[in-house]
Design an enzyme around this catalytic site. Sequence first.
Site, short mmCIF file in Angstrom:
data_model
loop_
_atom_site.label_atom_id
_atom_site.label_comp_id
_atom_site.label_asym_id
_atom_site.label_seq_id
_atom_site.Cartn_x
_atom_site.Cartn_y
_atom_site.Cartn_z
N ASP A 9 0.87 -1.16 0.00
CA ASP A 9 0.00 0.00 0.00
C ASP A 9 0.92 1.23 0.00
O ASP A 9 2.12 1.12 0.25
CB ASP A 9 -0.89 -0.04 1.24
CG ASP A 9 -1.82 1.16 1.33
OD1 ASP A 9 -2.32 1.62 0.28
OD2 ASP A 9 -2.05 1.65 2.45
N ASP A 11 -0.27 4.99 1.13
CA ASP A 11 -0.56 5.86 2.27
C ASP A 11 -0.47 5.10 3.58
O ASP A 11 -1.01 4.00 3.72
CB ASP A 11 -1.97 6.45 2.13
CG ASP A 11 -2.09 7.38 0.94
OD1 ASP A 11 -1.25 8.30 0.82
OD2 ASP A 11 -3.01 7.20 0.13
N ASP A 20 -3.61 12.38 0.49
CA ASP A 20 -4.74 13.30 0.29
C ASP A 20 -4.87 14.26 1.47
O ASP A 20 -5.08 15.47 1.30
CB ASP A 20 -6.05 12.53 0.12
CG ASP A 20 -6.14 11.78 -1.19
OD1 ASP A 20 -5.62 12.29 -2.20
OD2 ASP A 20 -6.73 10.69 -1.21
N ASP A 95 -5.04 3.46 -3.08
CA ASP A 95 -6.21 4.29 -3.39
C ASP A 95 -5.82 5.76 -3.50
O ASP A 95 -6.69 6.63 -3.43
CB ASP A 95 -7.28 4.10 -2.31
CG ASP A 95 -8.64 4.58 -2.77
OD1 ASP A 95 -8.83 4.77 -3.98
OD2 ASP A 95 -9.53 4.78 -1.91
N ASP A 178 -2.30 -1.15 5.64
CA ASP A 178 -2.75 -0.62 6.93
C ASP A 178 -4.25 -0.39 7.02
O ASP A 178 -4.82 -0.44 8.11
CB ASP A 178 -2.05 0.72 7.21
CG ASP A 178 -2.55 1.81 6.29
OD1 ASP A 178 -3.40 2.61 6.71
OD2 ASP A 178 -2.12 1.85 5.12
#
Length: 272
Positions: A9, A11, A20, A95, A178
């Site tokens: 992942d 972030d 973001d 994402d 996470d």
Amino acid sequence: MSQVIIVFDFDETIIDCDSDVWIANDLGGATLFNDLLKSMPWNAAAIRMMEELHAQGRSLDEVERSLKTIPLSPHTISAIKSAHALGYDLRILSDANTFFIETVLKHHGIIDCFTEIYTNPSCVDEERKLIISPYHDSAVSSHCCSLCPPNLCKGNVIERIRDSPSNKERIRFIYIGDGKGDYCPSLKLRTEDIVMPRKDYPLWRLIHGNMHAIEAEIHGWSNAFELKQLLLQQLSIEPDSTLVDSDDSQKLISPNNNTTGMATFQFLVSRV
């Protein structure tokens, strides 16, 4: 024989914040972002926030400069470079979006360590406005997963990687994440795979809420140092004798010049 694919992942995993949220706080969009999240899914709110920041006169150069100040631990950089140097296939499943991820990875000199980045696509238009699109366009077709946000089912991506006709060997995954969005792909892992959830984050709590649902080995980590130690142990590398010394990597960058490996920037909003 099997091929090991290490999936990160982005972030709160590669970087020690949410990109973001970082942009929202740093460029004055946090209040707007909070308001949008009351009525929109995360990705849709992030796209709308970037549109509003552009309308307010925030330039793409400002966004890029802000992204380059995101904390990234030298331990994480060392782990990534060491695994890459040994020939492992490293990929990102996130994402966030391509512009955010690629800007950070290029800044720290590790973008070439990754063979694929699966994320929400982005591009820059003729007005130098950042255009972000969903990975799965729900207006065209739904990914039909109740666990995942409408724009991205990470479990779907894991299955596509595993079932790709280009695979010449059986795929084994090491999955590092996470958030809630990392739970679906964790459920897709098999007994020969490994999942590395960040302790006390949503993925960790979901896994420990129903341990029997996870077939893969579970190895938790709390910070960048532990991530490095655990990953290199799984790759049978002595953590104290890595192929790439963290001293050769760039130092952690943060607004407070914190070099401990963890961020001290205070976020107004959070994906978790």
